[in-house]
Design a protein around this motif. Sequence first.
Motif, PDB file in Angstrom:
ATOM      1  N   LYS A 102     124.360  50.562  -8.225  1.00 40.13           N
ATOM      2  CA  LYS A 102     123.560  50.049  -9.350  1.00 40.13           C
ATOM      3  C   LYS A 102     123.416  48.540  -9.198  1.00 40.13           C
ATOM      4  CE  LYS A 102     123.533  53.874 -11.910  1.00 40.13           C
ATOM      5  NZ  LYS A 102     122.287  54.544 -12.227  1.00 40.13           N
ATOM      6  N   PHE A 103     122.332  48.003  -9.730  1.00 40.86           N
ATOM      7  CA  PHE A 103     122.178  46.553  -9.785  1.00 40.86           C
ATOM      8  C   PHE A 103     122.654  46.105 -11.169  1.00 40.86           C
ATOM      9  CE2 PHE A 103     118.380  46.092  -6.595  1.00 40.86           C
ATOM     10  CZ  PHE A 103     119.151  46.715  -5.630  1.00 40.86           C
ATOM     11  N   ALA A 104     123.766  45.380 -11.219  1.00 37.38           N
ATOM     12  CA  ALA A 104     124.371  45.048 -12.518  1.00 37.38           C
ATOM     13  C   ALA A 104     123.430  44.225 -13.394  1.00 37.38           C
ATOM     14  CB  ALA A 104     125.683  44.307 -12.313  1.00 37.38           C
ATOM     15  N   CYS A 105     122.558  43.418 -12.795  1.00 38.99           N
ATOM     16  CA  CYS A 105     121.732  42.535 -13.623  1.00 38.99           C
ATOM     17  C   CYS A 105     120.652  43.288 -14.395  1.00 38.99           C
ATOM     18  CB  CYS A 105     121.111  41.431 -12.782  1.00 38.99           C
ATOM     19  SG  CYS A 105     119.817  41.987 -11.661  1.00 38.99           S
ATOM     20  N   VAL A 106     120.199  44.410 -13.863  1.00 42.50           N
ATOM     21  CA  VAL A 106     119.170  45.167 -14.593  1.00 42.50           C
ATOM     22  C   VAL A 106     119.669  46.514 -15.118  1.00 42.50           C
ATOM     23  CG1 VAL A 106     117.081  44.109 -13.655  1.00 42.50           C
ATOM     24  CG2 VAL A 106     118.191  45.934 -12.378  1.00 42.50           C
ATOM     25  N   LEU A 153     128.628  38.701  -8.391  1.00 42.09           N
ATOM     26  CA  LEU A 153     127.825  37.518  -8.067  1.00 42.09           C
ATOM     27  C   LEU A 153     126.345  37.888  -8.197  1.00 42.09           C
ATOM     28  CD1 LEU A 153     129.766  36.344  -4.882  1.00 42.09           C
ATOM     29  CD2 LEU A 153     130.147  35.723  -7.272  1.00 42.09           C
ATOM     30  N   MET A 154     125.568  36.942  -8.667  1.00 41.87           N
ATOM     31  CA  MET A 154     124.140  37.202  -8.877  1.00 41.87           C
ATOM     32  C   MET A 154     123.308  36.044  -8.327  1.00 41.87           C
ATOM     33  SD  MET A 154     123.972  38.802 -12.686  1.00 41.87           S
ATOM     34  CE  MET A 154     124.780  40.371 -13.038  1.00 41.87           C
ATOM     35  N   VAL A 155     122.038  36.321  -8.071  1.00 42.38           N
ATOM     36  CA  VAL A 155     121.128  35.241  -7.684  1.00 42.38           C
ATOM     37  C   VAL A 155     119.994  35.162  -8.711  1.00 42.38           C
ATOM     38  CG1 VAL A 155     119.709  34.192  -5.887  1.00 42.38           C
ATOM     39  CG2 VAL A 155     121.693  35.569  -5.251  1.00 42.38           C
ATOM     40  N   ASP A 156     119.065  36.124  -8.655  1.00 39.71           N
ATOM     41  CA  ASP A 156     117.880  36.034  -9.520  1.00 39.71           C
ATOM     42  C   ASP A 156     118.123  36.638 -10.906  1.00 39.71           C
ATOM     43  OD1 ASP A 156     118.019  38.452  -7.858  1.00 39.71           O
ATOM     44  OD2 ASP A 156     116.375  39.095  -9.125  1.00 39.71           O
ATOM     45  N   GLY A 157     118.876  37.735 -10.970  1.00 41.94           N
ATOM     46  CA  GLY A 157     119.091  38.394 -12.254  1.00 41.94           C
ATOM     47  C   GLY A 157     117.939  39.256 -12.720  1.00 41.94           C
ATOM     48  N   THR A 158     116.975  39.522 -11.833  1.00 44.11           N
ATOM     49  CA  THR A 158     115.803  40.319 -12.234  1.00 44.11           C
ATOM     50  C   THR A 158     115.683  41.624 -11.456  1.00 44.11           C
ATOM     51  OG1 THR A 158     114.293  39.370 -10.599  1.00 44.11           O
ATOM     52  CG2 THR A 158     114.517  38.193 -12.689  1.00 44.11           C
ATOM     53  N   GLY A 159     116.655  41.934 -10.621  1.00 50.28           N
ATOM     54  CA  GLY A 159     116.570  43.160  -9.827  1.00 50.28           C
ATOM     55  C   GLY A 159     115.882  42.948  -8.489  1.00 50.28           C
ATOM     56  N   MET A 160     115.649  41.702  -8.107  1.00 45.89           N
ATOM     57  CA  MET A 160     114.877  41.417  -6.901  1.00 45.89           C
ATOM     58  C   MET A 160     115.728  41.321  -5.642  1.00 45.89           C
ATOM     59  SD  MET A 160     114.028  38.607  -4.896  1.00 45.89           S
ATOM     60  CE  MET A 160     113.886  37.045  -5.722  1.00 45.89           C
ATOM     61  N   CYS A 161     117.022  40.945  -5.776  1.00 43.24           N
ATOM     62  CA  CYS A 161     117.782  40.655  -4.553  1.00 43.24           C
ATOM     63  C   CYS A 161     118.841  41.698  -4.200  1.00 43.24           C
ATOM     64  CB  CYS A 161     118.424  39.273  -4.639  1.00 43.24           C
ATOM     65  SG  CYS A 161     119.931  39.201  -5.637  1.00 43.24           S
ATOM     66  N   GLY A 162     119.373  42.386  -5.180  1.00 46.16           N
ATOM     67  CA  GLY A 162     120.402  43.386  -4.875  1.00 46.16           C
ATOM     68  C   GLY A 162     121.774  42.790  -4.591  1.00 46.16           C
ATOM     69  N   GLY A 163     121.930  41.490  -4.802  1.00 52.59           N
ATOM     70  CA  GLY A 163     123.221  40.860  -4.548  1.00 52.59           C
ATOM     71  C   GLY A 163     124.290  41.317  -5.531  1.00 52.59           C
ATOM     72  N   CYS A 164     123.850  41.780  -6.693  1.00 52.61           N
ATOM     73  CA  CYS A 164     124.779  42.140  -7.765  1.00 52.61           C
ATOM     74  C   CYS A 164     125.151  43.612  -7.715  1.00 52.61           C
ATOM     75  CB  CYS A 164     124.108  41.849  -9.101  1.00 52.61           C
ATOM     76  SG  CYS A 164     122.604  42.833  -9.308  1.00 52.61           S
ATOM     77  N   ARG A 165     124.990  44.261  -6.544  1.00 54.41           N
ATOM     78  CA  ARG A 165     125.218  45.702  -6.578  1.00 54.41           C
ATOM     79  C   ARG A 165     126.681  46.070  -6.794  1.00 54.41           C
ATOM     80  NH1 ARG A 165     123.687  44.157  -1.578  1.00 54.41           N
ATOM     81  NH2 ARG A 165     124.596  45.298   0.177  1.00 54.41           N
TER      82      ARG A 165
HETATM   83  S1  FES Z   1     121.083  39.413  -9.216  1.00 56.91           S
HETATM   84 FE1  FES Z   1     119.526  39.834  -7.816  1.00 56.91          FE
HETATM   85  S2  FES Z   1     119.212  41.941  -8.181  1.00 56.91           S
HETATM   86 FE2  FES Z   1     120.744  41.478  -9.587  1.00 56.91          FE
END
Ligand code: FES
Lengths: 476, 290
Positions: free
Chosen positions: B234-238, B214-226
Amino acid sequence: MIEKIDKKERMKIPRQVMPQQDPKERIHNFKEVPFGLSEEQALVEAARCLECKNQPCVAGCPVEVDIPGFIDLILQKDYAAAARKIKETNSLPAVCGRVCPQEEQCEMKCVLGKGKKGKPVAIGYLERFVADYERDNNLVELPKIAPSTGRKVAVVGSGPAGLTVAGDLVKLGHDVTIFEALHKPGGVLVYGIPEFRLPKAVVQAECDFLARMGVKFENSTIVGKMDTIDELFENGYDAIFIGTGAGLPNFMGIPGENLIGIYSANEYLTRSNLMRAFEFPDYDTPIIHGKNVAVLGGGNTAMDSVRTALRLGADNAYIVYRRSEVEMPARIEEIHHAKEEGVQFHMLTNPVKFIGDDDGKVKAMECIKMQLGEPDASGRRRPVPIKGSNFTMEVDLVVVAIGNSSNPLIQKTTPGLEVNKWGNIVVDEKTMQTSRKAVYAGGDIVTGGATVILAAGAGKIAARAMHKYLMEEVKK
Amino acid sequence: MPKVLDNVQIGPLNWKMKVEIPRLVAKAKAGQFVIIRVNEHGERVPMSIAGLDKKNGVLTIIYQVVGKTSALMTTVPAGGQLSDCVGPLGVPSHIENWGTACLVGGGIGIAPIYPIAQAYKEAGNKLITIIGARSKDILFYEDEHRAIADELYVCTDDGTYGHHGFVSDVLKKLLDNGVKIGMIMAIGPLPMMRVVSNLTKKYNVPTWVSLNPLMVDGTGMCGGCRVSVGGETKFACVDGPDFDGHKVDFDLLNKRLLAYKEQEKIAMNRFLKEPGCKLAESVKKFTYPG
Ligand code: FES
Ligand SMILES: Cc1cc2nc3c(=O)[nH]c(=O)nc-3n(C[C@H](O)[C@H](O)[C@H](O)COP(=O)(O)OP(=O)(O)OC[C@H]3O[C@@H](n4cnc5c(N)ncnc54)[C@H](O)[C@@H]3O)c2cc1C
Ligand SMILES: Cc1cc2nc3c(=O)[nH]c(=O)nc-3n(C[C@H](O)[C@H](O)[C@H](O)COP(=O)(O)OP(=O)(O)OC[C@H]3O[C@@H](n4cnc5c(N)ncnc54)[C@H](O)[C@@H]3O)c2cc1C
Ligand code: SF4
Ligand code: SF4
């Protein structure tokens, strides 16, 4: 107009108390907590100012707002002029009036605050009052825009630093475009600071105002993923400002941290503020509603998170902080608000491990008690664990609010851009110029997590230097 | 706002959407993804890049209706708009000439392996492609893959078309027969990526998987995608979405995907009850969980 009364009389006027939502009520809604001063109150408060010749308060403000000057205009009931006066040095008074740590800045230096019982002039309240008055009564006047200079400026990031640069440069006749990664501009002002402390309509009004002045907003555009800094130059931009903030969340690095129900403050606040998860299912983004919520950290971000948790229905909302209350970096007002709302403070406590259930959801947190030892590099006494003091707290939601590092994207995609060992961009403080020609930077990406007014102030300095560069060195 | 040129149903629950977004398409590479938001109240959802028409600046995404947002996406008409489409996100897939490369696509994963297959091919690889779906009517992109693969294997779980069985069965046979494969890229439902990774570990063939937390911002800002890879967060989005399949903690990812099960149900049921919702019947018939 209020008659000028003599100094002694003025000093007898009590500091005005801002009316606010009752704590019992407000923990059930996301509406702004303080209502703002009434006009009568603002006039009384303004009358307290002694208009000191040496203006100690002004020296306490990072951008040197002409405080006695704008207060005098309040007394003349010319509130719009008062707002304009502030905007000469601070482009975001409605924001700063609400979120500046005034008690350590302008108000700390106010002469009326001296002595045990002293109470400084409520400069922040007055700043908010005039800015709100101006906006609510449609008195915001478009400033004169200088004739087009034909020079193009790109601003990366739309936090307070980027917004300030854009506003200042568009006024001077430059063609300004802001590139923002998220779908809404405002930076931390929209995704981080909650509605109950800074209504998003206030931030939107600031952005709308910039748009009316001619600033172009390109949201959902990540510089470094779309165009890089060098490609922006190739596309005809003459100068670039980087205001990308400190947006990389730190985690504790302890076992169990990836369990469901453990959020970074950035994720928790972004879901709630930017995505409006508190209005789910009217808005589509969900958020976990914890019953026993622990927020780790002691800064503004931690206070915002813990107060959000209460509003989302927590029975117990805890602040867990490894030092003691005096070391907490959050604004005193926010700690006070949190206490009024029933937040429970566990000081000198540090988590060592998270414990999950079979579904991978957090159900408890093992902590250790701390005591304060010798002062560390920050000058604060270093917390050291007390052996054998471990205990377990039941929690179903944890928000990690222990700070941010800088997002490395721009630095990685911009050759020749000097950064320090923390990844912050290095600038010449007098101009905010980076190691790259025509590239300037300011705000949290330079300082690490700081304040709105420092970011805006950096934007002012950069705008001045960029204007000089654009006019003197860019031939058109 | 990005314009939707086309949005057509290509299977019981699969849809193909074409979005005109030239600046993003110009930069995008195989293996990357975008995040879209359908409307002002919408969630930000990640979608893999399933096709890039560089000439016309058109992005193709192929999506499966699994919940509220993917259902909402089906309602955007050709000529309509998305609120936002941001990208390209993530690190492009690593492309190299390994001699022979094998692409394994399961279910909706058949889409994102297509641009990767194209890139592998351009790099000079011999391509073995294995695609599979639960059933014949869910299969898509067979012709596209056939056109560029040196060998194509198609399978269905229920035997209604091609090989009867899983993509991993086909892969195992190839490996048992001593086919030399330099690199495997597997994209599909999590259980499939897990099975493929476990299999290829035994044969010691490097394997990439594309993770979908699951992701929110996709820029490495939230860490939801760990995600956890080789014991590291790792943060999958970045840092991703591609990771070494032999090191991924699939169990953790699987659990984290279910974090909002209850709310997802609420949102979907509410959506299906909205007047004029044409999806209710097909969704009930197929996979919607719960
Ligand atoms: S989606 Fe927020 S850091 Fe990856
Ligand atoms: C929860 C919280 C509460 C706070 N409370 C207070 C307070 O009460 N008082 C106070 O003074 N300060 C407070 N702060 C600190 C203050 O908000 C920040 O110091 C300030 O916002 C920094 O401004 P900035 O312009 O440098 O960056 P930011 O506000 O961080 O904005 C940066 C923007 O750049 C965008 N961006 C990043 N990378 C890219 C890219 N590559 N391309 C395009 N866009 C990009 C980001 O999406 C973001 O919108 C708080 C901070 C937080 C997190
Ligand atoms: C990098 C990346 C690329 C993706 N590419 C595609 C794509 O090309 N096509 C496509 O159809 N989907 C893709 N996904 C998944 C897609 O983002 C989700 O299916 C979508 O967000 C679901 O939203 P929803 O509201 O429809 O469903 P929800 O109501 O959010 O979820 C319903 C069900 O789907 C499951 N689910 C939710 N999110 C995901 C997810 N990220 N991955 C797997 N299962 C999930 C949930 O566990 C739940 O059971 C991708 C995800 C990522 C991270
Ligand atoms: S900007 Fe902040 S510090 Fe300066 S006068 Fe206003 S409230 Fe005080
Ligand atoms: S120091 Fe206080 S009293 Fe003096 S001018 Fe400033 S605000 Fe007014």
